[in-house]
Design an enzyme around this catalytic site. Structure first.
Site, PDB file in Angstrom:
ATOM      1  N   HIS A  24     -35.088 -13.141  -5.068  1.00 36.47           N
ATOM      2  CA  HIS A  24     -33.873 -13.824  -5.530  1.00 36.47           C
ATOM      3  C   HIS A  24     -32.936 -12.918  -6.331  1.00 36.47           C
ATOM      4  CE1 HIS A  24     -36.426 -14.824  -8.992  1.00 36.47           C
ATOM      5  NE2 HIS A  24     -37.107 -15.687  -8.298  1.00 36.47           N
ATOM      6  N   HIS A  78     -48.837 -22.019 -12.091  1.00 39.70           N
ATOM      7  CA  HIS A  78     -47.369 -22.033 -12.013  1.00 39.70           C
ATOM      8  C   HIS A  78     -47.010 -22.575 -10.643  1.00 39.70           C
ATOM      9  CE1 HIS A  78     -43.271 -20.804 -12.356  1.00 39.70           C
ATOM     10  NE2 HIS A  78     -43.374 -19.568 -11.915  1.00 39.70           N
ATOM     11  N   GLU A  80     -43.984 -22.231  -8.998  1.00 39.43           N
ATOM     12  CA  GLU A  80     -42.969 -21.548  -8.182  1.00 39.43           C
ATOM     13  C   GLU A  80     -43.606 -21.134  -6.863  1.00 39.43           C
ATOM     14  OE1 GLU A  80     -40.761 -18.411 -10.179  1.00 39.43           O
ATOM     15  OE2 GLU A  80     -39.205 -18.483  -8.629  1.00 39.43           O
ATOM     16  N   ASP A  82     -43.730 -18.713  -4.854  1.00 41.53           N
ATOM     17  CA  ASP A  82     -44.454 -17.458  -4.564  1.00 41.53           C
ATOM     18  C   ASP A  82     -45.936 -17.601  -4.941  1.00 41.53           C
ATOM     19  OD1 ASP A  82     -43.354 -17.590  -7.166  1.00 41.53           O
ATOM     20  OD2 ASP A  82     -43.426 -15.434  -7.438  1.00 41.53           O
ATOM     21  N   HIS A 144     -42.037 -18.251 -17.169  1.00 37.40           N
ATOM     22  CA  HIS A 144     -40.621 -18.439 -17.300  1.00 37.40           C
ATOM     23  C   HIS A 144     -40.096 -19.753 -16.748  1.00 37.40           C
ATOM     24  CE1 HIS A 144     -39.561 -17.265 -12.978  1.00 37.40           C
ATOM     25  NE2 HIS A 144     -40.839 -17.387 -13.050  1.00 37.40           N
ATOM     26  N   ASP A 163     -47.267 -15.128 -14.137  1.00 39.48           N
ATOM     27  CA  ASP A 163     -46.132 -14.189 -14.094  1.00 39.48           C
ATOM     28  C   ASP A 163     -46.132 -13.206 -15.268  1.00 39.48           C
ATOM     29  OD1 ASP A 163     -44.828 -14.847 -11.714  1.00 39.48           O
ATOM     30  OD2 ASP A 163     -43.708 -16.480 -12.626  1.00 39.48           O
ATOM     31  N   TYR A 191     -39.640  -5.934 -14.354  1.00 34.70           N
ATOM     32  CA  TYR A 191     -40.011  -7.342 -14.193  1.00 34.70           C
ATOM     33  C   TYR A 191     -39.614  -8.134 -15.447  1.00 34.70           C
ATOM     34  CZ  TYR A 191     -42.789 -11.328 -12.746  1.00 34.70           C
ATOM     35  OH  TYR A 191     -43.183 -12.580 -12.360  1.00 34.70           O
ATOM     36  N   HIS A 222     -48.622 -10.989 -10.057  1.00 35.08           N
ATOM     37  CA  HIS A 222     -47.939  -9.991  -9.231  1.00 35.08           C
ATOM     38  C   HIS A 222     -48.450  -8.610  -9.620  1.00 35.08           C
ATOM     39  CE1 HIS A 222     -44.840 -12.715  -7.727  1.00 35.08           C
ATOM     40  NE2 HIS A 222     -44.612 -13.117  -8.959  1.00 35.08           N
TER      41      HIS A 222
HETATM   42 FE1  FEO Z   1     -42.278 -17.587 -11.415  1.00 38.24          FE
HETATM   43 FE2  FEO Z   1     -43.929 -15.175  -9.622  1.00 38.24          FE
HETATM   44  O1  FEO Z   1     -43.111 -16.844  -9.949  1.00 38.24           O
END
Ligand code: FEO
Length: 386
Positions: A24, A78, A80, A82, A144, A163, A191, A222
């Site tokens: 994004h 989380h 999100e 991903d 986040h 994250d 990041y 990640h």
């Molecule tokens: Fe907030 Fe890696 O997703």
């Protein structure tokens, strides 16, 4: 696709996204991973998932260790996509697995994947018994997203941090002692600058909790897993979240006929004359997400644009919109630029920097092409500001 053992009974079963270049709007030159972890105890628990298109990799890795049908629990730190994209796909294999998330996560998951499954809410301090091991939860809201939480296995001293502490790195190496440290920290910094920075106050609170845990391994969602460099990454997070800056400068600009660039170079000389390290970031050749990495530790930020159609250049507008969203605090800013007639650009930039809450140095405006004498004047007068 092989899983990677972290400790006896605990495995990395994520996906490596070698080709990812845009997250994004964040330029991910090194790709990324979506880290998913499997704990095999009396209960089998899967911690976090992967993007939906990486599911095949995740499933192959899980299947090397256990039959996915045997998964008892899924912890979604989380929501999100991903980290949750493959949740409905893995649930086809283990439809009776119990899903755990924070309260906000349990509210958000059905809004992504429907209400076919039950989502169980946990809160800070709740403990999931796995057999020999336990998994406890700590809410980390707005690090986040509102739903973020981390999971901690005290028997193994492992923090599954989602994250937090992540980096966008695709690699076959999984651990920090296998991967070049400088690149790891640079990517962790990038990041932080592009994802976590607006939530630094929440990071500070989360760090207080993390510092009280006995941790041997940090498993982020990640990139690379930390097992040898934990004090280092905690120290860097402390520094970034405390907004500690160095006496350095970043000059960001775009230029039409090189007049704004000449002004940028005159200011560069002023910084150099004062012994202040400066980075020149022409928006024609630098990505805004890389520039943010420079900004999180720089005291000064200069932004320059010529006037185009009574406005600023679109590249500068995009940078300023991105900067405002990420909201670094306590910088000293200044605006500069050339113009032909209207000359609105410098005021527009200055207002944007003001709305970021920065202290401002005097703006610099030059009509058409700056002469040598003008550039010398700019250099001398700017130097007096520093
Ligand atoms: Fe907030 Fe890696 O997703």
């Amino acid at each position: 696709m092989k899983p990677v053992k972290i400790k006896d009974g605990i495995y990395w079963v994520g996906g490596i996204d070698w080709d990812l270049r845009n997250f994004h709007g964040y330029l991910t030159q090194r790709g990324s991973t979506y880290n998913s972890y499997l704990i095999v105890d009396e209960k089998i628990v899967l911690i976090d998932n992967v993007k939906s298109y990486m599911f095949k990799e995740q499933l192959e890795r899980i299947s090397e260790i256990v039959d996915p049908a045997k998964i008892d629990y899924i912890v979604q730190n989380h929501i999100e996509m991903d980290h949750s994209g493959s949740l409905p796909l893995i649930l086809e294999y283990c439809p009776n697995a119990k899903i755990f998330a924070s309260q906000k996560g349990a509210e958000g998951l059905p809004k992504h994947y429907g209400d076919k499954w039950k989502y169980n809410a946990v809160k800070s301090g709740d403990v999931l018994e796995l057999g020999k091991r336990t998994l406890s939860f700590v809410q980390t809201p707005m690090v986040h997203w509102p739903d973020n939480m981390v999971s901690y296995c005290k028997e193994e001293k492992i923090l599954f941090s989602n994250d937090a502490f992540g980096q966008h790195i695709a690699s076959s190496e999984r651990f920090d002692d296998e991967y070049p440290y400088n690149i790891l920290i640079e990517e962790a910094k990038k990041y932080y600058a592009n994802i976590v920075l607006p939530y630094s106050n929440q990071v500070k609170k989360a760090l207080t909790v993390v510092e009280n845990l006995d941790i041997e391994v940090i498993c982020p969602s990640h990139g690379i897993i930390y097992r040898s460099r934990i004090p280092e990454i905690l120290r860097e997070y402390k520094k970034w979240s405390a907004n500690e800056v160095e006496n350095t400068a970043v000059i960001v600009f775009d230029t039409m006929w090189k007049s704004t660039e000449k002004i940028a170079q005159a200011i560069q000389s002023s910084f150099e004359n004062k012994g202040i390290y400066v980075k020149m970031r022409n928006l024609q050749s630098n990505h805004i997400s890389d520039i943010m990495t420079d900004i999180i530790t720089a005291k000064y930020l200069g932004v320059g644009s010529p006037t185009l159609n009574n406005n600023i250049l679109p590249t500068v507008a995009a940078f300023l919109a991105y900067l405002k969203g990420l909201a670094p605090k306590g910088r000293t800013g200044f605006a500069f630029g050339s113009y032909g007639w209207g000359g609105q650009s410098v005021e527009i930039v200055e207002n944007e920097l003001k709305s970021c809450g920065f202290d401002l140095l005097d703006k610099i405006k030059v009509q058409y092409v700056p002469t040598k004498e003008t550039l010398l004047e700019i250099r001398e007068s700017f130097e007096k500001n520093l």
